[in-house]
Write a protein that holds these residues in place. Structure first.
Motif, PDB file in Angstrom:
ATOM      1  N   ARG A 132       0.840  -1.280   0.061  1.00  0.00           N
ATOM      2  CA  ARG A 132       0.083  -0.053   0.067  1.00  0.00           C
ATOM      3  C   ARG A 132       0.887   1.238   0.196  1.00  0.00           C
ATOM      4  NH1 ARG A 132      -4.764  -2.476   0.917  1.00  0.00           N
ATOM      5  NH2 ARG A 132      -4.369  -4.521   1.687  1.00  0.00           N
ATOM      6  N   ARG A 133       0.752   2.354  -0.955  1.00  0.00           N
ATOM      7  CA  ARG A 133       1.635   3.293  -1.212  1.00  0.00           C
ATOM      8  C   ARG A 133       1.346   4.394  -0.010  1.00  0.00           C
ATOM      9  NH1 ARG A 133       1.469   4.401  -7.766  1.00  0.00           N
ATOM     10  NH2 ARG A 133       3.171   3.092  -8.134  1.00  0.00           N
ATOM     11  N   TYR A 438       6.277  -3.704  -7.602  1.00  0.00           N
ATOM     12  CA  TYR A 438       5.651  -2.796  -6.627  1.00  0.00           C
ATOM     13  C   TYR A 438       4.910  -1.586  -7.348  1.00  0.00           C
ATOM     14  CZ  TYR A 438       6.377   1.680  -4.267  1.00  0.00           C
ATOM     15  OH  TYR A 438       6.020   3.092  -3.570  1.00  0.00           O
ATOM     16  N   SER A 443       0.340  -2.073  -6.820  1.00  0.00           N
ATOM     17  CA  SER A 443      -0.179  -0.888  -6.466  1.00  0.00           C
ATOM     18  C   SER A 443      -1.336  -0.430  -7.718  1.00  0.00           C
ATOM     19  CB  SER A 443       0.857   0.337  -6.621  1.00  0.00           C
ATOM     20  OG  SER A 443       1.949   0.161  -5.790  1.00  0.00           O
ATOM     21  N   ARG A 447      -6.439  -0.918  -4.522  1.00  0.00           N
ATOM     22  CA  ARG A 447      -5.723  -0.648  -3.098  1.00  0.00           C
ATOM     23  C   ARG A 447      -6.401   0.589  -2.725  1.00  0.00           C
ATOM     24  NH1 ARG A 447      -3.911  -5.176  -1.096  1.00  0.00           N
ATOM     25  NH2 ARG A 447      -2.011  -5.816  -2.132  1.00  0.00           N
TER      26      ARG A 447
END
Length: 626
Positions: A132-133, A438, A443, A447
């Motif tokens: 999760r960014r 990633y 992402s 999300r």
């Protein structure tokens, strides 16, 4: 996953009424009713923590507070325990005793925030893969954070200008790279990071690194069983927490292996996207249908049209934060609509699987550190820079290319220096996992979606650790992966992989070194030795261009199928002056006109498609944020 945000300040706290109004007036999706959201604002000595989500969001882990003012929030999915199994007092006590290092040991797809009242230290810990960014913005005496950069501007009132390097990274690679974002001053939290804020200063520690440690004494049959069991365990944990959902099934090795790993009693069905305006099934769809039937799973097919892509663009940008190319995330927006229409909350995704198994290994010399490093550097740039200087001149200003293109190359090579794997081949594999997976695969728009969630069983820690021990030869042409499919999924042996045009084979001889590279690979090596590497590379490139087919041409046709999209991009170019700081507006207009006429500007339709997609990404980002 809805929204997590907040700030830590060395001076005054934000006015609580003003902050509440900002949070309550923000909609993650543009058409949502504000009354659908549940807003939670938690005050502590140095700031506020914000949670925003829908009332019916599938995961319900709530903030953990104690009487001493300590705060713990786990944002996302942790497979170590379910919500009703948490000993909350003991968990906070462990965080205090270990300075939150116990959070580094959790398995899952999460961001954890912990504030210790007595010391005043603020901790943020994400999982190994940064599933999760999180975006960080420092402004004078305040540090802001948010999973959504659009909300970051909304509640800070700071005008986020474009970061020229970040934007050029997006055009070159399809995403902002490493810690850089497309917005000035906004940084991303990298994988496996434990960030602490002490007296207003940030300190970051990378607590885990993905490093291959090959074991050449492994038995293929025994080890494949161990790996498959680890995947089944990871699938079972995630399905147990998430409940009913759908599996993204393409018919390739990854998705069929994942589908077969599901617990027999799981309430999941298979979903296949077909990116074509045609009603006929493509080869990939036919393979997926056969896989679902053989495994006894319900299966549905969704045809994706150009109009359906265009109608989802704005929310797609909002969910991605303008950090990734629209091109490869459109299928997730289709999944979102399907899930919502059928009252489902979960997508089970296997697309990350190939990143574990698809190491380059172009030739035996790739295992040599001295020669291989040269090949790795060449592979790295060609793999990462999908639009180069010559292509970008059709939309990017000359001075921006002159000042920043070389810096994009530097960010790529500097990131590669952090790889600690023993050989260039394995470095290339880890590059895919750490820097591409990633940004491209994990992402996704889901999300940050307030209604639903996505899980990746291939991210199970036991499964990942086992894959890092494979002998290098087992990676060649995904031999071990294909062997696992062949060995464990006997009912699927005769179903063709549509893109590879083959059925799974044992690969035992090649994996054990009796035929390590295969006849075709040896023939390629002989040709390369005879004509030289540079000539071979050019021939290979021309052959690939001549034989390309499938998704890329379908996407090109879909993008050109709706001229309203191009008109909306032109409108952004005319209305937002900040775009002119990076883009050559006149050239952009010509490019869009030629794109709809089918006139190739960059030399190939794939590059034109990518250019159009990335131009749309930055224009819609400007519309939503700047």
């Amino acid at each position: 996953m809805s929204l997590l945000a907040g700030y830590i300040s060395k001076s005054n706290l934000m006015d609580e009424e003003l902050l509440t109004n900002k949070v309550e007036s923000y909609s993650i999706l543009e058409d949502d009713s504000l009354s659908d959201y549940e807003n939670n604002i938690i005050r502590f000595k140095h700031g506020h923590i914000i949670l925003k989500r829908k009332h019916h969001y599938p995961f319900r882990i709530k903030p953990i507070l104690d009487d001493n003012g300590n705060i713990l929030i786990i944002f996302g999915l942790i497979v170590d325990f379910e919500e009703d199994e948490i000993d909350k007092d003991n968990l906070i006590h462990k965080c205090i005793r270990t300075s939150a290092e116990n959070l580094e040991k959790f398995e899952g797809e999460f961001i954890a925030v912990f504030y210790e009242e007595q010391s005043g230290i603020f901790h943020i810990v994400n999982d190994r893969y940064s599933s999760r960014r999180l975006y960080i913005l420092e402004d004078r005496e305040t540090i802001y954070f948010s999973t959504d950069p659009i909300f970051l501007q909304h509640f800070t009132n700071i005008n986020l200008g474009f970061d020229k390097l970040g934007v050029l990274q997006l055009f070159c690679t399809g995403h902002s790279f490493d810690v850089t974002s497309t917005f000035e001053g906004v940084k991303k939290l990298t994988p496996a990071t434990h960030l602490t804020v002490i007296n207003g200063k940030i300190k970051q520690n990378v607590y885990w690194q993905s490093i291959h440690e090959p074991n050449n004494d492994l038995d293929p049959v025994e080890y494949s069983e161990k790996v498959f069991n680890a995947l089944k365990m990871s699938s079972a944990k995630r399905v147990k927490l998430a409940g009913k959902g759908v599996i993204a099934l393409s018919g390739g090795w990854d998705s069929r292996f994942l589908t077969a790993s599901m617990p027999p009693d799981s309430d999941v069905e298979c979903l296949t996207w077909q990116f074509s305006d045609s009603a006929r099934n493509l080869a990939e769809t036919d393979s997926a249908m056969k896989v679902a039937k053989a495994l006894g799973k319900k299966h549905r097919i969704e045809h994706v049209s150009g109009n359906s892509i265009y109608n989802n663009i704005n929310n797609q940008i909002r969910l991605l934060g303008g950090q990734s190319d629209l091109n490869l995330s459109n299928n997730y927006m289709i999944a979102i609509n399907l899930l919502k229409n059928n009252n489902l909350k979960l997508l089970i995704d296997g697309s990350v699987g190939s990143s574990f198994a698809d190491k380059p290994n172009f030739n035996s010399k790739y295992l040599s550190v001295s020669y291989g490093n040269m090949v790795f550097k060449d592979w790295l740039i060609n793999r990462t820079i999908t639009l180069n200087n010559n292509s970008l001149k059709h939309v990017i200003r000359k001075d921006i290319l002159r000042d920043y293109y070389s810096k994009v190359l530097e960010t790529v090579t500097d990131a590669a220096k952090t790889l600690k794997d023993p050989t260039p081949e394995l470095k290339a594999g880890n590059w895919t996992l750490r820097f591409e997976c990633y940004n491209w695969v994990i992402s996704t728009p889901i999300r940050n979606h307030p209604d639903m969630e996505e899980v990746f069983p291939f991210l199970g820690y036991d499964y990942y650790d086992l894959m890092l021990k494979l002998p290098e030869n087992w990676y060649y042409k995904r031999q071990f992966y294909e062997f696992m499919v062949y060995h464990h999924l006997t009912d699927l042996r005769d179903i063709v992989h549509a893109n590879l045009l083959k059925t799974p084979r044992s690969k035992m001889d090649m994996m054990l070194g009796r035929n390590p590279l295969g006849a075709l690979a040896h023939a390629k090596l002989k040709i390369r030795k005879t004509i030289g590497y540079d000539r071979y590379k050019r021939l290979r490139f021309l052959y690939k261009k001549r034989t390309e087919r499938g998704w890329s041409k379908e996407w090109y046709d879909l993008f050109r199928g709706n001229e309203e999209w191009g008109n909306s991009i032109k409108e952004c170019l005319n209305n937002y002056s900040s775009l002119g700081q990076i883009l050559d507006i006149e050239k952009c207009m010509r490019f869009i006109n030629d794109f709809y006429k089918g006139q190739i500007k960059t030399g190939h339709y794939i590059e034109d498609m990518l250019m159009f997609s990335r131009l749309a990404t930055i224009c819609y980002s400007c519309k939503n944020i700047l």
